[in-house]
Design a protein around this motif. Structure first.
Motif, PDB file in Angstrom:
ATOM      1  N   GLY A 150     -26.913 -12.338 -53.145  1.00  9.00           N
ATOM      2  CA  GLY A 150     -27.125 -12.320 -51.934  1.00  9.00           C
ATOM      3  C   GLY A 150     -28.563 -11.648 -51.101  1.00  9.00           C
ATOM      4  N   GLY A 151     -29.098 -12.330 -49.979  1.00 10.21           N
ATOM      5  CA  GLY A 151     -29.776 -11.699 -49.436  1.00 10.21           C
ATOM      6  C   GLY A 151     -31.575 -11.102 -50.712  1.00 10.21           C
ATOM      7  N   HIS A 152     -32.064 -11.941 -50.848  1.00 10.18           N
ATOM      8  CA  HIS A 152     -32.674 -11.550 -52.069  1.00 10.18           C
ATOM      9  C   HIS A 152     -33.954 -12.779 -52.037  1.00 10.18           C
ATOM     10  CE1 HIS A 152     -35.107 -10.962 -55.710  1.00 10.18           C
ATOM     11  NE2 HIS A 152     -34.452 -10.198 -56.149  1.00 10.18           N
ATOM     12  N   ASN A 153     -35.162 -12.170 -51.530  1.00  7.60           N
ATOM     13  CA  ASN A 153     -36.347 -13.227 -51.033  1.00  7.60           C
ATOM     14  C   ASN A 153     -36.510 -13.532 -52.139  1.00  7.60           C
ATOM     15  OD1 ASN A 153     -37.031 -10.632 -52.409  1.00  7.60           O
ATOM     16  ND2 ASN A 153     -39.873 -10.882 -51.907  1.00  7.60           N
ATOM     17  N   ARG A 154     -37.499 -15.055 -52.094  1.00  7.03           N
ATOM     18  CA  ARG A 154     -37.997 -16.094 -53.071  1.00  7.03           C
ATOM     19  C   ARG A 154     -36.870 -16.204 -54.895  1.00  7.03           C
ATOM     20  NH1 ARG A 154     -44.439 -15.453 -52.281  1.00  7.03           N
ATOM     21  NH2 ARG A 154     -44.109 -15.018 -50.443  1.00  7.03           N
ATOM     22  N   LYS A 155     -35.534 -16.569 -53.974  1.00 16.04           N
ATOM     23  CA  LYS A 155     -35.272 -16.405 -55.428  1.00 16.04           C
ATOM     24  C   LYS A 155     -34.494 -17.799 -55.051  1.00 16.04           C
ATOM     25  CE  LYS A 155     -31.096 -14.278 -58.134  1.00 16.04           C
ATOM     26  NZ  LYS A 155     -31.841 -13.930 -59.253  1.00 16.04           N
ATOM     27  N   TRP A 156     -33.690 -18.909 -55.592  1.00 14.43           N
ATOM     28  CA  TRP A 156     -33.012 -20.082 -56.132  1.00 14.43           C
ATOM     29  C   TRP A 156     -31.674 -19.939 -56.838  1.00 14.43           C
ATOM     30  CZ3 TRP A 156     -34.113 -23.168 -51.657  1.00 14.43           C
ATOM     31  CH2 TRP A 156     -34.797 -23.657 -51.568  1.00 14.43           C
ATOM     32  N   LEU A 157     -30.622 -19.951 -56.331  1.00 12.97           N
ATOM     33  CA  LEU A 157     -29.484 -20.207 -56.463  1.00 12.97           C
ATOM     34  C   LEU A 157     -28.706 -21.567 -57.819  1.00 12.97           C
ATOM     35  CD1 LEU A 157     -27.399 -17.442 -54.747  1.00 12.97           C
ATOM     36  CD2 LEU A 157     -29.371 -17.389 -56.304  1.00 12.97           C
ATOM     37  N   VAL A 158     -28.321 -22.187 -58.508  1.00 12.17           N
ATOM     38  CA  VAL A 158     -27.977 -23.126 -58.830  1.00 12.17           C
ATOM     39  C   VAL A 158     -26.410 -23.176 -58.468  1.00 12.17           C
ATOM     40  CG1 VAL A 158     -28.029 -24.892 -60.657  1.00 12.17           C
ATOM     41  CG2 VAL A 158     -30.392 -23.525 -59.483  1.00 12.17           C
ATOM     42  N   ASP A 159     -25.742 -23.765 -58.033  1.00 12.21           N
ATOM     43  CA  ASP A 159     -24.787 -23.932 -58.443  1.00 12.21           C
ATOM     44  C   ASP A 159     -23.736 -25.106 -59.563  1.00 12.21           C
ATOM     45  OD1 ASP A 159     -24.047 -26.665 -57.641  1.00 12.21           O
ATOM     46  OD2 ASP A 159     -23.615 -26.970 -55.647  1.00 12.21           O
ATOM     47  N   ASP A 160     -22.553 -25.083 -60.033  1.00 14.79           N
ATOM     48  CA  ASP A 160     -22.052 -25.520 -61.042  1.00 14.79           C
ATOM     49  C   ASP A 160     -22.500 -27.121 -61.213  1.00 14.79           C
ATOM     50  OD1 ASP A 160     -21.023 -23.695 -61.722  1.00 14.79           O
ATOM     51  OD2 ASP A 160     -19.346 -23.989 -61.501  1.00 14.79           O
ATOM     52  N   ASP A 161     -22.596 -27.782 -59.995  1.00 12.69           N
ATOM     53  CA  ASP A 161     -22.863 -29.303 -59.518  1.00 12.69           C
ATOM     54  C   ASP A 161     -24.410 -29.513 -59.805  1.00 12.69           C
ATOM     55  OD1 ASP A 161     -20.712 -29.854 -59.787  1.00 12.69           O
ATOM     56  OD2 ASP A 161     -20.533 -29.650 -57.763  1.00 12.69           O
ATOM     57  N   GLY A 162     -25.390 -28.449 -60.189  1.00 10.71           N
ATOM     58  CA  GLY A 162     -26.605 -28.590 -60.384  1.00 10.71           C
ATOM     59  C   GLY A 162     -27.291 -28.747 -58.433  1.00 10.71           C
ATOM     60  N   ASN A 163     -26.424 -27.669 -58.024  1.00 11.67           N
ATOM     61  CA  ASN A 163     -27.797 -28.087 -56.798  1.00 11.67           C
ATOM     62  C   ASN A 163     -27.834 -26.606 -56.495  1.00 11.67           C
ATOM     63  OD1 ASN A 163     -26.317 -31.012 -55.290  1.00 11.67           O
ATOM     64  ND2 ASN A 163     -24.271 -29.414 -55.776  1.00 11.67           N
ATOM     65  N   VAL A 164     -29.190 -26.482 -56.057  1.00  9.77           N
ATOM     66  CA  VAL A 164     -30.297 -25.432 -55.335  1.00  9.77           C
ATOM     67  C   VAL A 164     -29.849 -25.294 -54.214  1.00  9.77           C
ATOM     68  CG1 VAL A 164     -31.612 -26.308 -57.018  1.00  9.77           C
ATOM     69  CG2 VAL A 164     -32.358 -26.638 -54.623  1.00  9.77           C
ATOM     70  N   MET A 165     -30.225 -23.197 -53.749  1.00 10.58           N
ATOM     71  CA  MET A 165     -29.598 -22.885 -52.132  1.00 10.58           C
ATOM     72  C   MET A 165     -30.615 -21.647 -52.696  1.00 10.58           C
ATOM     73  SD  MET A 165     -26.262 -21.325 -50.882  1.00 10.58           S
ATOM     74  CE  MET A 165     -25.726 -22.647 -50.745  1.00 10.58           C
ATOM     75  N   TYR A 166     -30.994 -21.315 -51.830  1.00 11.99           N
ATOM     76  CA  TYR A 166     -32.264 -20.210 -51.491  1.00 11.99           C
ATOM     77  C   TYR A 166     -31.387 -19.322 -51.239  1.00 11.99           C
ATOM     78  CZ  TYR A 166     -36.129 -17.020 -49.447  1.00 11.99           C
ATOM     79  OH  TYR A 166     -37.037 -16.532 -49.978  1.00 11.99           O
ATOM     80  N   ALA A 167     -31.022 -18.496 -52.028  1.00 13.92           N
ATOM     81  CA  ALA A 167     -30.189 -17.446 -51.914  1.00 13.92           C
ATOM     82  C   ALA A 167     -29.740 -16.285 -50.846  1.00 13.92           C
ATOM     83  CB  ALA A 167     -30.963 -15.735 -52.828  1.00 13.92           C
ATOM     84  N   ARG A 168     -31.165 -15.949 -50.163  1.00 16.00           N
ATOM     85  CA  ARG A 168     -31.140 -14.756 -48.120  1.00 16.00           C
ATOM     86  C   ARG A 168     -29.902 -16.425 -47.615  1.00 16.00           C
ATOM     87  NH1 ARG A 168     -36.750 -12.018 -47.339  1.00 16.00           N
ATOM     88  NH2 ARG A 168     -35.057 -10.832 -48.017  1.00 16.00           N
ATOM     89  N   THR A 169     -29.638 -17.585 -48.233  1.00 15.10           N
ATOM     90  CA  THR A 169     -28.467 -18.011 -47.196  1.00 15.10           C
ATOM     91  C   THR A 169     -27.467 -18.160 -47.979  1.00 15.10           C
ATOM     92  OG1 THR A 169     -29.169 -20.214 -48.046  1.00 15.10           O
ATOM     93  CG2 THR A 169     -30.740 -20.156 -46.140  1.00 15.10           C
ATOM     94  N   ALA A 170     -27.075 -18.415 -48.246  1.00 16.07           N
ATOM     95  CA  ALA A 170     -26.246 -18.039 -49.614  1.00 16.07           C
ATOM     96  C   ALA A 170     -25.055 -17.439 -49.117  1.00 16.07           C
ATOM     97  CB  ALA A 170     -26.267 -17.662 -51.219  1.00 16.07           C
ATOM     98  N   GLU A 171     -23.306 -16.996 -49.246  1.00 17.49           N
ATOM     99  CA  GLU A 171     -22.331 -17.302 -48.483  1.00 17.49           C
ATOM    100  C   GLU A 171     -22.427 -15.317 -48.886  1.00 17.49           C
ATOM    101  OE1 GLU A 171     -18.690 -18.750 -49.930  1.00 17.49           O
ATOM    102  OE2 GLU A 171     -18.732 -18.418 -51.744  1.00 17.49           O
ATOM    103  N   GLN A 172     -22.703 -14.765 -49.255  1.00 14.64           N
ATOM    104  CA  GLN A 172     -22.954 -13.536 -50.265  1.00 14.64           C
ATOM    105  C   GLN A 172     -23.947 -12.854 -49.276  1.00 14.64           C
ATOM    106  OE1 GLN A 172     -23.408 -16.445 -52.291  1.00 14.64           O
ATOM    107  NE2 GLN A 172     -24.862 -15.752 -54.606  1.00 14.64           N
ATOM    108  N   THR A 173     -24.494 -13.433 -49.003  1.00 15.82           N
ATOM    109  CA  THR A 173     -25.326 -12.562 -48.206  1.00 15.82           C
ATOM    110  C   THR A 173     -25.143 -11.760 -47.000  1.00 15.82           C
ATOM    111  OG1 THR A 173     -27.769 -13.504 -48.363  1.00 15.82           O
ATOM    112  CG2 THR A 173     -27.306 -12.700 -46.101  1.00 15.82           C
ATOM    113  N   LEU A 174     -23.712 -12.547 -46.316  1.00 12.96           N
ATOM    114  CA  LEU A 174     -23.056 -11.711 -45.242  1.00 12.96           C
ATOM    115  C   LEU A 174     -22.334 -10.607 -45.661  1.00 12.96           C
ATOM    116  CD1 LEU A 174     -21.366 -11.640 -42.779  1.00 12.96           C
ATOM    117  CD2 LEU A 174     -19.364 -13.219 -43.679  1.00 12.96           C
TER     118      LEU A 174
END
Length: 487
Positions: A181-205
């Protein structure tokens, strides 16, 4: 160094003599690689062999067409290097670039101790003074931080302590604890293979909430923002005024701490569990340096022979120096034992590792204790802590959902626009001007306004294309650690 310049010194002389290659060195400041080499490529004077620790820089050079594909040349000229790469398949995804997925760089496997990087250290004696245990959950960690600020953990009778001291990686460690969460230039992938920019992930809160809480509750020194070299942070740690150190895997400031506070009992702390799970602190990928060849190289055979010499012949001497002068071989273990220490080793030996392009050093069992003199309790304690920290750090995997980051030019341009906006939002939250909830909602709003959804589509397309070719790129850290421990 007193032994010469970067281009001419005793190690350069030895490299030329032992390899039989009249190599010349082109000095490049580590943090100015692209700024130095781009003009050199444009002028046609860039070196034949390029090495850097950053895959992003290599991807940039590849996109500019200045690197040579290596598959055919390695097949033809470097059979030992080819066999080494075949035996270490976890390296391959990091070394291939472009739509044609050709090999544009080579590297070696990192040894275990250089994979482990960041570490949280805690004063066990402070915990004992307060009747507390090493925290293992977010709630317990917060309670310890409060107690370290408010309950006189150093028993000075004064209100003179902070919970945290930042040895530089405070923010990256908090990001890692909260699953990126909050990481710059880092992309996360969920169990279904969907990507998400780390700074927009819910753990950023929760990442924002942590930093806000650290300021509000006095866990962190308010002067941290004006301490860019972390000198005051180090002083807090070594003078018994901070109880949790956000640092590296080696015992932090160990000599000064024990000199000032001989009774200090520090231990490496396992990552605490949050609502997002338990996540390890930063661990390096398996690659070390990236070694590439200039697309205009005239003699690729000689260059590859030079790289094979490093990987199979030259690396040991470049790491440990000359037998009888810098090290001796322990007859009982067969391992090198240094003969010079401290500043003398720094001046005469440590710089030569910069010339070692490839190596095959593997961390042997008992390595840290082996290096420590048996009659030196201080060094034996340091060795014990180093081994303990290595076990602690590697026991929880760091969240890395992709072997390397996407680096399309459009995406890099977007980062340059969006990330400063996020940093400003972060500052407003930490200063107390806004709430973490506002910060997260504002992040999502700015993400949409600046074109983030389009970037997500681009990265998703890239991921769907690239991921099937990555194979098994994750290291078996559990097995590597067991081997090091002799289990």
């Amino acid at each position: 160094s007193a032994e010469g310049t970067v281009q001419e010194n005793k190690w350069v002389d030895w490299i030329r003599q032992d390899s039989g290659i009249n190599v010349e060195f082109y000095p490049v400041p580590r943090w100015e690689v692209t700024e130095t080499l781009n003009p050199a490529f444009a002028a046609g004077v860039a070196p034949d062999v390029i090495n850097d620790y950053s895959r992003d820089n290599m991807a940039l050079f590849h996109s500019q067409g200045v690197l040579a594909p290596l598959d055919d040349w390695i097949e033809q000229y470097a059979p030992r290097l080819k066999a080494y790469l075949d035996d270490n398949p976890a390296l391959e995804p990091f070394l291939r670039f472009g739509d044609d997925n050709r090999l544009y760089a080579v590297t070696n496997m990192r040894p275990l101790h250089s994979i482990a990087n960041h570490q949280i250290w805690i004063r066990k004696d402070w915990l004992d003074n307060l009747g507390l245990e090493i925290p293992s959950t977010e709630e317990e960690f917060f309670a310890v931080a409060d107690a370290f600020v408010n309950d006189d953990p150093n028993q000075s009778g004064e209100n003179d302590t902070f919970a945290f001291a930042d040895g530089h990686p405070y923010t990256p460690i908090v990001r890692a604890l909260y699953a990126g969460g909050g990481h710059n230039r880092k992309w996360l992938v969920d169990d279904d293979g969907n990507v998400m920019y780390a700074r927009t992930a819910e753990q950023t809160l929760d990442y924002l909430r942590f930093h806000k809480m650290a300021q509000d509750r006095g866990w962190v020194d308010p002067e941290l923002i004006t301490d860019p070299n972390f000198e005051r942070q180090v002083r807090l740690w070594v003078t018994d005024r901070a109880g949790i150190y956000f640092g590296q895997v080696g015992p932090p400031q160990f000599d000064d701490l024990k000199a000032n506070v001989p009774h200090a009992d520090i231990v490496p702390m396992l990552s605490f569990e949050t609502a997002h799970g338990r996540h390890g602190l930063f661990q390096e990928p398996p690659t070390q340096r990236y070694i590439a060849l200039n697309a205009e190289i005239e003699n690729p055979q000689l260059a590859l022979e030079y790289l094979e010499w490093h990987l199979f012949e030259g690396w040991f001497t470049l790491q440990f120096g000359f037998e009888g002068e810098h090290h001796e071989i322990d007859q009982a273990t067969g391992l090198p034992q240094y003969l010079i220490f401290g500043q003398e080793r720094t001046d005469r030996l440590n710089y030569n590792v910069e010339y070692r392009l490839l190596h095959q050093f593997e961390l042997p069992p008992g390595w840290f204790a082996h290096l420590a003199p048996e009659d030196d309790p201080h060094e034996q304690e340091r060795a014990r802590l180093q081994e303990q920290a290595l076990q602690t750090q590697l026991s929880v995997p760091y969240r890395r959902d992709m072997p390397y980051r996407p680096s399309m030019r459009e995406l890099l341009a977007f980062y340059d626009e969006f990330d400063p906006v996020f940093d400003d939002i972060f500052d407003q939250v930490v200063r107390g001007d806004e709430t973490p909830e506002w910060g997260y909602e504002q992040t999502l709003s700015e993400w949409s306004r600046l074109g983030g959804p389009r970037m997500e589509e681009i990265v998703q397309e890239w991921y769907d294309l690239e991921a099937p070719g990555w194979g098994d790129w994750r290291l078996d850290l559990e097995g590597m650690l067991a081997e090091f421990l002799g289990e």
